[in-house]
Scaffold this motif. Structure first.
Motif, PDB file in Angstrom:
ATOM      1  N   ILE A  17      31.074 -54.674 -45.226  1.00 19.44           N
ATOM      2  CA  ILE A  17      31.985 -53.889 -46.066  1.00 19.44           C
ATOM      3  C   ILE A  17      32.666 -52.796 -45.249  1.00 19.44           C
ATOM      4  O   ILE A  17      33.878 -52.571 -45.374  1.00 19.44           O
ATOM      5  CB  ILE A  17      31.228 -53.301 -47.276  1.00 19.44           C
ATOM      6  N   LEU A  18      31.922 -52.123 -44.378  1.00 15.64           N
ATOM      7  CA  LEU A  18      32.506 -51.070 -43.552  1.00 15.64           C
ATOM      8  C   LEU A  18      33.512 -51.622 -42.549  1.00 15.64           C
ATOM      9  O   LEU A  18      34.532 -50.979 -42.279  1.00 15.64           O
ATOM     10  CB  LEU A  18      31.406 -50.286 -42.833  1.00 15.64           C
ATOM     11  N   VAL A  19      33.277 -52.796 -42.008  1.00 12.86           N
ATOM     12  CA  VAL A  19      34.235 -53.424 -41.091  1.00 12.86           C
ATOM     13  C   VAL A  19      35.517 -53.776 -41.837  1.00 12.86           C
ATOM     14  O   VAL A  19      36.625 -53.543 -41.338  1.00 12.86           O
ATOM     15  CB  VAL A  19      33.608 -54.664 -40.425  1.00 12.86           C
ATOM     16  N   ILE A  20      35.401 -54.298 -43.043  1.00 15.48           N
ATOM     17  CA  ILE A  20      36.579 -54.634 -43.843  1.00 15.48           C
ATOM     18  C   ILE A  20      37.374 -53.377 -44.181  1.00 15.48           C
ATOM     19  O   ILE A  20      38.608 -53.357 -44.084  1.00 15.48           O
ATOM     20  CB  ILE A  20      36.170 -55.400 -45.111  1.00 15.48           C
ATOM     21  N   VAL A  21      36.695 -52.297 -44.533  1.00 13.08           N
ATOM     22  CA  VAL A  21      37.374 -51.031 -44.832  1.00 13.08           C
ATOM     23  C   VAL A  21      38.063 -50.481 -43.579  1.00 13.08           C
ATOM     24  O   VAL A  21      39.194 -50.001 -43.643  1.00 13.08           O
ATOM     25  CB  VAL A  21      36.380 -50.006 -45.422  1.00 13.08           C
ATOM     26  N   LEU A  22      37.417 -50.563 -42.425  1.00 10.35           N
ATOM     27  CA  LEU A  22      38.004 -50.082 -41.178  1.00 10.35           C
ATOM     28  C   LEU A  22      39.271 -50.853 -40.832  1.00 10.35           C
ATOM     29  O   LEU A  22      40.301 -50.259 -40.505  1.00 10.35           O
ATOM     30  CB  LEU A  22      36.999 -50.186 -40.034  1.00 10.35           C
ATOM     31  N   TYR A  23      39.220 -52.177 -40.898  1.00 13.27           N
ATOM     32  CA  TYR A  23      40.408 -52.969 -40.594  1.00 13.27           C
ATOM     33  C   TYR A  23      41.511 -52.746 -41.619  1.00 13.27           C
ATOM     34  O   TYR A  23      42.691 -52.764 -41.272  1.00 13.27           O
ATOM     35  CB  TYR A  23      40.063 -54.448 -40.475  1.00 13.27           C
ATOM     36  N   GLY A  24      41.156 -52.516 -42.858  1.00 14.06           N
ATOM     37  CA  GLY A  24      42.155 -52.192 -43.873  1.00 14.06           C
ATOM     38  C   GLY A  24      42.835 -50.862 -43.588  1.00 14.06           C
ATOM     39  O   GLY A  24      44.049 -50.721 -43.767  1.00 14.06           O
ATOM     40  N   TYR A  25      42.068 -49.879 -43.144  1.00 15.34           N
ATOM     41  CA  TYR A  25      42.631 -48.571 -42.810  1.00 15.34           C
ATOM     42  C   TYR A  25      43.549 -48.658 -41.589  1.00 15.34           C
ATOM     43  O   TYR A  25      44.616 -48.051 -41.563  1.00 15.34           O
ATOM     44  CB  TYR A  25      41.501 -47.579 -42.561  1.00 15.34           C
ATOM     45  N   ILE A  26      43.138 -49.423 -40.582  1.00 13.65           N
ATOM     46  CA  ILE A  26      43.982 -49.598 -39.399  1.00 13.65           C
ATOM     47  C   ILE A  26      45.274 -50.305 -39.767  1.00 13.65           C
ATOM     48  O   ILE A  26      46.358 -49.919 -39.318  1.00 13.65           O
ATOM     49  CB  ILE A  26      43.207 -50.360 -38.303  1.00 13.65           C
ATOM     50  N   TYR A  27      45.200 -51.319 -40.614  1.00 11.14           N
ATOM     51  CA  TYR A  27      46.399 -52.018 -41.069  1.00 11.14           C
ATOM     52  C   TYR A  27      47.316 -51.065 -41.833  1.00 11.14           C
ATOM     53  O   TYR A  27      48.528 -51.082 -41.668  1.00 11.14           O
ATOM     54  CB  TYR A  27      46.004 -53.205 -41.946  1.00 11.14           C
ATOM     55  N   HIS A  28      46.731 -50.215 -42.661  1.00 10.94           N
ATOM     56  CA  HIS A  28      47.522 -49.233 -43.412  1.00 10.94           C
ATOM     57  C   HIS A  28      48.229 -48.261 -42.477  1.00 10.94           C
ATOM     58  O   HIS A  28      49.390 -47.911 -42.704  1.00 10.94           O
ATOM     59  CB  HIS A  28      46.615 -48.478 -44.378  1.00 10.94           C
ATOM     60  N   LEU A  29      47.552 -47.816 -41.435  1.00 10.68           N
ATOM     61  CA  LEU A  29      48.164 -46.872 -40.503  1.00 10.68           C
ATOM     62  C   LEU A  29      49.346 -47.484 -39.769  1.00 10.68           C
ATOM     63  O   LEU A  29      50.347 -46.802 -39.528  1.00 10.68           O
ATOM     64  CB  LEU A  29      47.133 -46.384 -39.486  1.00 10.68           C
ATOM     65  N   TYR A  30      49.249 -48.739 -39.390  1.00  6.12           N
ATOM     66  CA  TYR A  30      50.319 -49.350 -38.622  1.00  6.12           C
ATOM     67  C   TYR A  30      51.460 -49.884 -39.479  1.00  6.12           C
ATOM     68  O   TYR A  30      52.540 -50.127 -38.972  1.00  6.12           O
ATOM     69  CB  TYR A  30      49.773 -50.458 -37.724  1.00  6.12           C
ATOM     70  N   THR A  31      51.239 -50.077 -40.764  1.00  5.30           N
ATOM     71  CA  THR A  31      52.337 -50.538 -41.612  1.00  5.30           C
ATOM     72  C   THR A  31      53.061 -49.389 -42.283  1.00  5.30           C
ATOM     73  O   THR A  31      54.222 -49.525 -42.641  1.00  5.30           O
ATOM     74  CB  THR A  31      51.834 -51.504 -42.687  1.00  5.30           C
ATOM     75  N   LYS A  32      52.435 -48.282 -42.469  1.00  4.18           N
ATOM     76  CA  LYS A  32      53.047 -47.116 -43.112  1.00  4.18           C
ATOM     77  C   LYS A  32      53.267 -46.021 -42.080  1.00  4.18           C
ATOM     78  O   LYS A  32      52.640 -44.976 -42.115  1.00  4.18           O
ATOM     79  CB  LYS A  32      52.150 -46.577 -44.235  1.00  4.18           C
ATOM     80  N   LYS A  33      54.195 -46.253 -41.145  1.00  4.51           N
ATOM     81  CA  LYS A  33      54.420 -45.281 -40.078  1.00  4.51           C
ATOM     82  C   LYS A  33      55.183 -44.063 -40.571  1.00  4.51           C
ATOM     83  O   LYS A  33      55.080 -42.996 -39.996  1.00  4.51           O
ATOM     84  CB  LYS A  33      55.180 -45.934 -38.927  1.00  4.51           C
ATOM     85  N   LYS A  34      55.960 -44.228 -41.621  1.00  4.34           N
ATOM     86  CA  LYS A  34      56.739 -43.107 -42.136  1.00  4.34           C
ATOM     87  C   LYS A  34      56.014 -42.487 -43.326  1.00  4.34           C
ATOM     88  O   LYS A  34      55.350 -43.170 -44.091  1.00  4.34           O
ATOM     89  CB  LYS A  34      58.124 -43.575 -42.560  1.00  4.34           C
TER      90      LYS A  34
END
Length: 67
Positions: A17-34
């Protein structure tokens, strides 16, 4: 099923679960740059490296004041 096996399954589930949350957060950071105002703050990331007098500024400012 003893308590050690139950703890192992719980540990594995928690790590997954923590790995899935981490990858989700990284994906969020790189898709929402603005941010909400539309400002891209990623252009400021090299400001500490490019801090010589001769370097180009991050944002160019004009001498004309907008009215």
């Amino acid at each position: 099923m003893d308590i050690a096996q139950l703890q192992a399954y719980g540990y594995f589930t928690l790590v997954l679960i923590l790995v899935i949350v981490l990858y989700g957060y990284i994906y969020h950071l790189y898709t929402k740059k603005k941010d909400a105002d539309g400002v891209d703050y990623e252009q400021y990331s090299n400001m500490a490296l490019n801090d010589d007098v001769d370097d180009t500024p991050v944002l160019s400012k004009s001498d004309d004041k907008e009215k």
